[in-house]
Design a protein around this motif. Sequence first.
Motif, PDB file in Angstrom:
ATOM      1  N   LYS A 197      37.006  68.043  27.336  1.00 40.15           N
ATOM      2  CA  LYS A 197      35.599  68.293  27.022  1.00 40.15           C
ATOM      3  C   LYS A 197      35.351  69.797  26.939  1.00 40.15           C
ATOM      4  O   LYS A 197      35.912  70.563  27.717  1.00 40.15           O
ATOM      5  N   ARG A 198      34.482  70.185  26.017  1.00 37.18           N
ATOM      6  CA  ARG A 198      34.107  71.593  25.897  1.00 37.18           C
ATOM      7  C   ARG A 198      32.794  71.815  26.649  1.00 37.18           C
ATOM      8  O   ARG A 198      31.801  71.136  26.392  1.00 37.18           O
ATOM      9  N   PHE A 199      32.828  72.770  27.584  1.00 35.27           N
ATOM     10  CA  PHE A 199      31.695  73.046  28.449  1.00 35.27           C
ATOM     11  C   PHE A 199      31.117  74.417  28.094  1.00 35.27           C
ATOM     12  O   PHE A 199      31.831  75.430  28.116  1.00 35.27           O
ATOM     13  N   TYR A 200      29.806  74.442  27.741  1.00 39.09           N
ATOM     14  CA  TYR A 200      29.137  75.699  27.413  1.00 39.09           C
ATOM     15  C   TYR A 200      28.514  76.287  28.673  1.00 39.09           C
ATOM     16  O   TYR A 200      27.742  75.620  29.378  1.00 39.09           O
ATOM     17  N   ILE A 201      28.871  77.522  28.963  1.00 42.23           N
ATOM     18  CA  ILE A 201      28.521  78.145  30.234  1.00 42.23           C
ATOM     19  C   ILE A 201      27.011  78.386  30.347  1.00 42.23           C
ATOM     20  O   ILE A 201      26.404  78.147  31.400  1.00 42.23           O
ATOM     21  N   GLU A 202      26.375  78.855  29.271  1.00 40.77           N
ATOM     22  CA  GLU A 202      24.961  79.215  29.348  1.00 40.77           C
ATOM     23  C   GLU A 202      24.065  77.999  29.481  1.00 40.77           C
ATOM     24  O   GLU A 202      23.101  77.999  30.251  1.00 40.77           O
ATOM     25  N   SER A 203      24.364  76.933  28.753  1.00 41.16           N
ATOM     26  CA  SER A 203      23.524  75.738  28.815  1.00 41.16           C
ATOM     27  C   SER A 203      23.974  74.747  29.879  1.00 41.16           C
ATOM     28  O   SER A 203      23.284  73.756  30.143  1.00 41.16           O
ATOM     29  N   LEU A 204      25.141  75.011  30.493  1.00 42.31           N
ATOM     30  CA  LEU A 204      25.696  74.132  31.534  1.00 42.31           C
ATOM     31  C   LEU A 204      25.775  72.689  31.044  1.00 42.31           C
ATOM     32  O   LEU A 204      25.417  71.730  31.736  1.00 42.31           O
ATOM     33  N   ALA A 205      26.278  72.511  29.816  1.00 37.61           N
ATOM     34  CA  ALA A 205      26.347  71.176  29.219  1.00 37.61           C
ATOM     35  C   ALA A 205      27.633  71.040  28.431  1.00 37.61           C
ATOM     36  O   ALA A 205      28.202  72.035  27.928  1.00 37.61           O
ATOM     37  N   PHE A 206      28.117  69.795  28.296  1.00 33.54           N
ATOM     38  CA  PHE A 206      29.295  69.501  27.498  1.00 33.54           C
ATOM     39  C   PHE A 206      28.893  69.220  26.051  1.00 33.54           C
ATOM     40  O   PHE A 206      27.806  68.698  25.774  1.00 33.54           O
ATOM     41  N   ASP A 207      29.774  69.554  25.142  1.00 33.06           N
ATOM     42  CA  ASP A 207      29.567  69.294  23.723  1.00 33.06           C
ATOM     43  C   ASP A 207      30.005  67.856  23.436  1.00 33.06           C
ATOM     44  O   ASP A 207      31.194  67.530  23.536  1.00 33.06           O
ATOM     45  N   SER A 208      29.059  67.000  23.073  1.00 36.64           N
ATOM     46  CA  SER A 208      29.363  65.584  22.847  1.00 36.64           C
ATOM     47  C   SER A 208      30.245  65.365  21.633  1.00 36.64           C
ATOM     48  O   SER A 208      30.871  64.302  21.497  1.00 36.64           O
ATOM     49  N   LEU A 209      30.340  66.345  20.728  1.00 38.33           N
ATOM     50  CA  LEU A 209      31.136  66.191  19.510  1.00 38.33           C
ATOM     51  C   LEU A 209      32.562  66.680  19.685  1.00 38.33           C
ATOM     52  O   LEU A 209      33.431  66.347  18.867  1.00 38.33           O
ATOM     53  N   LEU A 210      32.805  67.480  20.712  1.00 36.41           N
ATOM     54  CA  LEU A 210      34.140  68.025  20.935  1.00 36.41           C
ATOM     55  C   LEU A 210      34.737  67.410  22.202  1.00 36.41           C
ATOM     56  O   LEU A 210      34.824  68.046  23.255  1.00 36.41           O
ATOM     57  N   GLN A 211      35.096  66.142  22.107  1.00 34.01           N
ATOM     58  CA  GLN A 211      35.705  65.418  23.209  1.00 34.01           C
ATOM     59  C   GLN A 211      36.903  64.628  22.697  1.00 34.01           C
ATOM     60  O   GLN A 211      36.881  64.109  21.570  1.00 34.01           O
ATOM     61  N   ARG A 212      37.933  64.569  23.511  1.00 38.36           N
ATOM     62  CA  ARG A 212      39.131  63.823  23.145  1.00 38.36           C
ATOM     63  C   ARG A 212      39.691  63.145  24.375  1.00 38.36           C
ATOM     64  O   ARG A 212      39.680  63.714  25.467  1.00 38.36           O
ATOM     65  N   SER A 213      40.191  61.929  24.195  1.00 39.23           N
ATOM     66  CA  SER A 213      40.717  61.152  25.316  1.00 39.23           C
ATOM     67  C   SER A 213      42.054  60.540  24.932  1.00 39.23           C
ATOM     68  O   SER A 213      42.339  60.307  23.750  1.00 39.23           O
ATOM     69  N   ASP A 214      42.852  60.284  25.944  1.00 36.58           N
ATOM     70  CA  ASP A 214      44.134  59.615  25.725  1.00 36.58           C
ATOM     71  C   ASP A 214      44.526  58.905  27.014  1.00 36.58           C
ATOM     72  O   ASP A 214      44.219  59.369  28.118  1.00 36.58           O
ATOM     73  N   THR A 215      45.205  57.762  26.863  1.00 36.27           N
ATOM     74  CA  THR A 215      45.632  56.976  28.018  1.00 36.27           C
ATOM     75  C   THR A 215      47.085  56.566  27.831  1.00 36.27           C
ATOM     76  O   THR A 215      47.475  56.104  26.754  1.00 36.27           O
ATOM     77  N   THR A 216      47.878  56.755  28.878  1.00 34.41           N
ATOM     78  CA  THR A 216      49.273  56.320  28.891  1.00 34.41           C
ATOM     79  C   THR A 216      49.443  55.298  30.006  1.00 34.41           C
ATOM     80  O   THR A 216      49.002  55.528  31.130  1.00 34.41           O
ATOM     81  N   SER A 217      50.090  54.173  29.681  1.00 39.43           N
ATOM     82  CA  SER A 217      50.244  53.086  30.642  1.00 39.43           C
ATOM     83  C   SER A 217      51.712  52.694  30.765  1.00 39.43           C
ATOM     84  O   SER A 217      52.447  52.667  29.767  1.00 39.43           O
ATOM     85  N   PHE A 218      52.120  52.406  31.994  1.00 39.14           N
ATOM     86  CA  PHE A 218      53.454  51.874  32.260  1.00 39.14           C
ATOM     87  C   PHE A 218      53.310  50.624  33.123  1.00 39.14           C
ATOM     88  O   PHE A 218      52.471  50.570  34.028  1.00 39.14           O
ATOM     89  N   THR A 219      54.156  49.641  32.857  1.00 37.73           N
ATOM     90  CA  THR A 219      54.240  48.446  33.699  1.00 37.73           C
ATOM     91  C   THR A 219      55.705  48.154  33.960  1.00 37.73           C
ATOM     92  O   THR A 219      56.511  48.107  33.027  1.00 37.73           O
ATOM     93  N   THR A 220      56.050  47.992  35.217  1.00 33.82           N
ATOM     94  CA  THR A 220      57.420  47.681  35.603  1.00 33.82           C
ATOM     95  C   THR A 220      57.446  46.377  36.389  1.00 33.82           C
ATOM     96  O   THR A 220      56.699  46.217  37.358  1.00 33.82           O
ATOM     97  N   TYR A 221      58.286  45.455  35.947  1.00 36.75           N
ATOM     98  CA  TYR A 221      58.532  44.202  36.654  1.00 36.75           C
ATOM     99  C   TYR A 221      59.906  44.289  37.301  1.00 36.75           C
ATOM    100  O   TYR A 221      60.907  44.525  36.623  1.00 36.75           O
ATOM    101  N   PHE A 222      59.949  44.111  38.603  1.00 37.09           N
ATOM    102  CA  PHE A 222      61.198  44.251  39.347  1.00 37.09           C
ATOM    103  C   PHE A 222      61.457  42.981  40.147  1.00 37.09           C
ATOM    104  O   PHE A 222      60.569  42.497  40.867  1.00 37.09           O
ATOM    105  N   ASN A 223      62.662  42.446  40.040  1.00 34.04           N
ATOM    106  CA  ASN A 223      63.064  41.258  40.782  1.00 34.04           C
ATOM    107  C   ASN A 223      64.466  41.479  41.344  1.00 34.04           C
ATOM    108  O   ASN A 223      65.353  41.994  40.649  1.00 34.04           O
TER     109      ASN A 223
END
Length: 567
Positions: free
Chosen positions: A208-234
């Motif tokens: 997220k991009r945070f503007y110091i003077e307005s103390l607010a995040f830019d709703s248009l400049l946001q990016r997200s990513d998720t990485t998932s792992f699952t392990t089955y062990f027997n």
Amino acid sequence: GRLDGNLDLSQINLNTIERIEIVEGALSNIYGSNAAGGVINLITKKNQVDKWKVELGSQLESVGQQNYNASVGYSHNDLIVSLQGRYFDYDQYATDSLRLLEDIDIGENGTISQPKYPFNPKTQMGLGGFVRYNTEDKGTFLFKMDHNQEDVTDYGVIKRPQFNPYADDRFYKTVRTDYSVNYKNEWGRTFIDLTAAINRYQRSYDDKRFYIESLAFDSLLQRSDTTSFTTYFNRAILSHQVNDHFRTIAGVNYSVEQGSGGRIMDRTRADSTAAQFTEIAPFVEMTYKGIKHLDLTASGRYLIHSIYDARLTPSLLMKYSPGKDWVFRLGYAQGYRSPSLKELYLEFVDINHNISGATDLSPELSHDFQLTVDYTAPPSLELSLNLYHTIITDRIGLIEYETLKFQYANIDEYKVMGIQPEVSFSYKDVTLHSSASLSYWSTDINADTAPSYGEVFDMNNSIEYNYKRAGLKFLLNHRHIGQQPSYGLVNDAVQVNTVDAYDYLDFSANKSFFNNRLHLTLGVRNIFNVTHTPITGGPVGAQPGVTGRNPVSIGRSGYVSVNYYLK
């Protein structure tokens, strides 16, 4: 080890640990290739004597850390139910301070800019428990669950300070959940141990991009990513004591690992949205004790991998006990480790990172030799000496193939040999303990260049004094962490860096009240106030210089810990 190959020990609730065992020797055939040199076994609490048991604890540190834990257990006949929870928070500096850079003088190489306070705010929450039931035929069912969540905030540096300043912040969230079911039983000379477990790991981040003077995040400049792992062990293990001299163990491990997300994807398949591999590993171990004072153990493991060729790995172990005071152990183990999903398929490219996996990686093959001598003179003296030599071919490591571009690759050969002496001595109310490790390593990163080599020395010393008249226990612990090597390829040239040595010194005092129901501990960590160490290096053959610094600790801190047990 999902992030960089290291285990995140901070997410293990130590209040649930009953004891820690360090088992040296060739154990790779039962525990896997990473156990060629031994196993550190963290054994959790599974028993309870009283019908009800409640434990409350907290630890506060002067550097902004606070840790709270609570547990409750119920025991009735053959049933035990236990629940535990914990909360950890670290937030030492104000947000504005975490956005600052400082210029660091590194001598002839000029200066570099690094964060002034490199340790980010972090919060952890954990919840877990187990249910244990003992059957009438000596069997035991155990179900366990652990859930941990971690939130880390990485505040960006202020940019464009003269006009509408802003900072790019990143928010990490990591969730780990483990479920396991275990059944054990014995019938005369036969013992069975069955385990099924699932580990789910998910890590997401938000930019997220945070503007110091307005103390607010830019709703248009946001990016997200998720990485998932699952392990089955027997795992299934069957042990049988054939007679007084001969014992056999047979078993099989079956595991499936899956990974998905924007950074983990099998790009060799056009229709794939995830990556996966499967391992099946039957193993057998035989121990013979028919020779006086001598135990002989031979084992083998046959790994069947869904991507790589199958491999048989043997191990041999000899234990010689000429008397009650002396024990000699000699062992050899072979290990075979296939690349992880991250090493194969990772694609991590953004403004700060350029790290990629390699689908053409070869598995690691290791040979480990160990000789251990133990001497005990009850009740005051214990001596131990361990000699070891390990050879790893096709070792998997992260190399810099271009400036600031990294890729996992096989390193031709890596060798390490060393000696580890250890001594413990007790006299009346004082206990002294000292251990050291001196190892020599060498590696041939590229066949066209000369191999690099060096040494690493570590030492740990402690003094414990039990002042019984006042019910006080004092502990002074010193640790020396020697120079640590780091190597890679930079523009096809061998690059060797060294993280300089440093020393830790901790002190604590403990006292119990109300028949050991209340435990109070006061202490000081990192008395020498070590916060970072220099990194020196350069191409092989060139004059080494300071290239940066390595963050070590948040600095000296005092702490108070209180634990209360209600039975």
